[in-house]
Motif scaffolding. Sequence first.
Motif, PDB file in Angstrom:
ATOM      1  N   LEU A  50      39.168 -52.934  10.271  1.00  0.00           N
ATOM      2  CA  LEU A  50      40.313 -52.580  11.107  1.00  0.00           C
ATOM      3  C   LEU A  50      41.156 -53.808  11.447  1.00  0.00           C
ATOM      4  O   LEU A  50      42.390 -53.744  11.441  1.00  0.00           O
ATOM      5  CB  LEU A  50      39.836 -51.868  12.373  1.00  0.00           C
ATOM      6  N   LEU A  51      40.515 -54.942  11.713  1.00  0.00           N
ATOM      7  CA  LEU A  51      41.261 -56.176  11.947  1.00  0.00           C
ATOM      8  C   LEU A  51      41.983 -56.625  10.679  1.00  0.00           C
ATOM      9  O   LEU A  51      43.026 -57.271  10.747  1.00  0.00           O
ATOM     10  CB  LEU A  51      40.343 -57.287  12.463  1.00  0.00           C
ATOM     11  N   GLY A  52      41.449 -56.265   9.530  1.00  0.00           N
ATOM     12  CA  GLY A  52      42.089 -56.585   8.260  1.00  0.00           C
ATOM     13  C   GLY A  52      43.457 -55.937   8.111  1.00  0.00           C
ATOM     14  O   GLY A  52      44.299 -56.423   7.347  1.00  0.00           O
ATOM     15  N   THR A  53      43.698 -54.861   8.845  1.00  0.00           N
ATOM     16  CA  THR A  53      45.016 -54.219   8.769  1.00  0.00           C
ATOM     17  C   THR A  53      46.103 -55.095   9.393  1.00  0.00           C
ATOM     18  O   THR A  53      47.287 -54.850   9.169  1.00  0.00           O
ATOM     19  CB  THR A  53      45.018 -52.827   9.443  1.00  0.00           C
ATOM     20  N   LEU A  54      45.709 -56.114  10.160  1.00  0.00           N
ATOM     21  CA  LEU A  54      46.688 -57.053  10.709  1.00  0.00           C
ATOM     22  C   LEU A  54      47.356 -57.842   9.584  1.00  0.00           C
ATOM     23  O   LEU A  54      48.525 -58.195   9.675  1.00  0.00           O
ATOM     24  CB  LEU A  54      46.020 -58.008  11.701  1.00  0.00           C
ATOM     25  N   GLU A  55      46.600 -58.119   8.532  1.00  0.00           N
ATOM     26  CA  GLU A  55      47.148 -58.873   7.401  1.00  0.00           C
ATOM     27  C   GLU A  55      48.031 -58.006   6.521  1.00  0.00           C
ATOM     28  O   GLU A  55      49.031 -58.475   5.984  1.00  0.00           O
ATOM     29  CB  GLU A  55      46.013 -59.482   6.580  1.00  0.00           C
ATOM     30  N   GLY A  57      49.752 -55.357   7.507  1.00  0.00           N
ATOM     31  CA  GLY A  57      50.869 -54.771   8.243  1.00  0.00           C
ATOM     32  C   GLY A  57      50.634 -53.321   8.614  1.00  0.00           C
ATOM     33  O   GLY A  57      51.422 -52.725   9.346  1.00  0.00           O
ATOM     34  N   GLU A  58      49.545 -52.759   8.138  1.00  0.00           N
ATOM     35  CA  GLU A  58      49.223 -51.357   8.420  1.00  0.00           C
ATOM     36  C   GLU A  58      48.864 -51.128   9.896  1.00  0.00           C
ATOM     37  O   GLU A  58      48.881 -50.000  10.380  1.00  0.00           O
ATOM     38  CB  GLU A  58      48.044 -50.939   7.528  1.00  0.00           C
ATOM     39  N   TYR A  59      48.540 -52.201  10.612  1.00  0.00           N
ATOM     40  CA  TYR A  59      48.084 -52.088  12.002  1.00  0.00           C
ATOM     41  C   TYR A  59      49.112 -51.404  12.902  1.00  0.00           C
ATOM     42  O   TYR A  59      48.745 -50.677  13.812  1.00  0.00           O
ATOM     43  CB  TYR A  59      47.717 -53.467  12.565  1.00  0.00           C
ATOM     44  N   ARG A  60      50.399 -51.637  12.655  1.00  0.00           N
ATOM     45  CA  ARG A  60      51.426 -51.033  13.525  1.00  0.00           C
ATOM     46  C   ARG A  60      51.341 -49.499  13.477  1.00  0.00           C
ATOM     47  O   ARG A  60      51.314 -48.845  14.513  1.00  0.00           O
ATOM     48  CB  ARG A  60      52.816 -51.495  13.108  1.00  0.00           C
ATOM     49  N   ASP A  61      51.317 -48.956  12.269  1.00  0.00           N
ATOM     50  CA  ASP A  61      51.225 -47.494  12.138  1.00  0.00           C
ATOM     51  C   ASP A  61      49.905 -46.976  12.684  1.00  0.00           C
ATOM     52  O   ASP A  61      49.854 -45.927  13.322  1.00  0.00           O
ATOM     53  CB  ASP A  61      51.384 -47.072  10.670  1.00  0.00           C
ATOM     54  N   ARG A  62      48.837 -47.708  12.454  1.00  0.00           N
ATOM     55  CA  ARG A  62      47.512 -47.293  12.928  1.00  0.00           C
ATOM     56  C   ARG A  62      47.485 -47.241  14.459  1.00  0.00           C
ATOM     57  O   ARG A  62      47.012 -46.276  15.053  1.00  0.00           O
ATOM     58  CB  ARG A  62      46.442 -48.244  12.397  1.00  0.00           C
TER      59      ARG A  62
END
Length: 172
Positions: A50-55, A57-62
């Motif tokens: 889940l922290l990998g989504t920071l790299e 850019g998927e984290y915003r939508d998540r």
Amino acid sequence: TLFTGLLALLIWPALYAPLPGAFFHPFQAGPADLFRPDFVERRQSMIDELLGTLESGEYRDRIRRCWQQKFGLSCPLVFWPALPEELLDLALALIPSQHLGAIFRHLLNDLRQHRSGMPDLILFDTQAGNYRLIEVKGPGDRLQDNQRLTIETLLEAGIPVQLANVDRLATP
């Protein structure tokens, strides 16, 4: 409360993973092991993913999707009245993912102590497209050890932090 809320929204699936000893009844607000030393270790692979989504850019939508789906549900890391959608969008637009990653990792190192050491205020400058964290100290007040550690960690990560010493209150 902003950063613990953002963290919870990002790692919600790991936070509420049905691990042995984490949940004892369906109405439990959070995992029983949330503040135990092995909380992260037990969920390490999920949290890393889940922290990998920071790299990516998927984290915003998540984070936005989780906010929409879970808004109002009891969670020990989210204070919903302090996390309106406008603030969520502003934070996701102005705080770089590298900064969020550093803050989230710091929080996860010792969730109980580090969440209370976060600076008091956040200032968003929409015109300049940046933000700043501010720790406020009044007369006779000093930085606690957990605050000092947090500020040092944030500064090492290049996160803009300031200490504001208030000498006296202005009177009208």
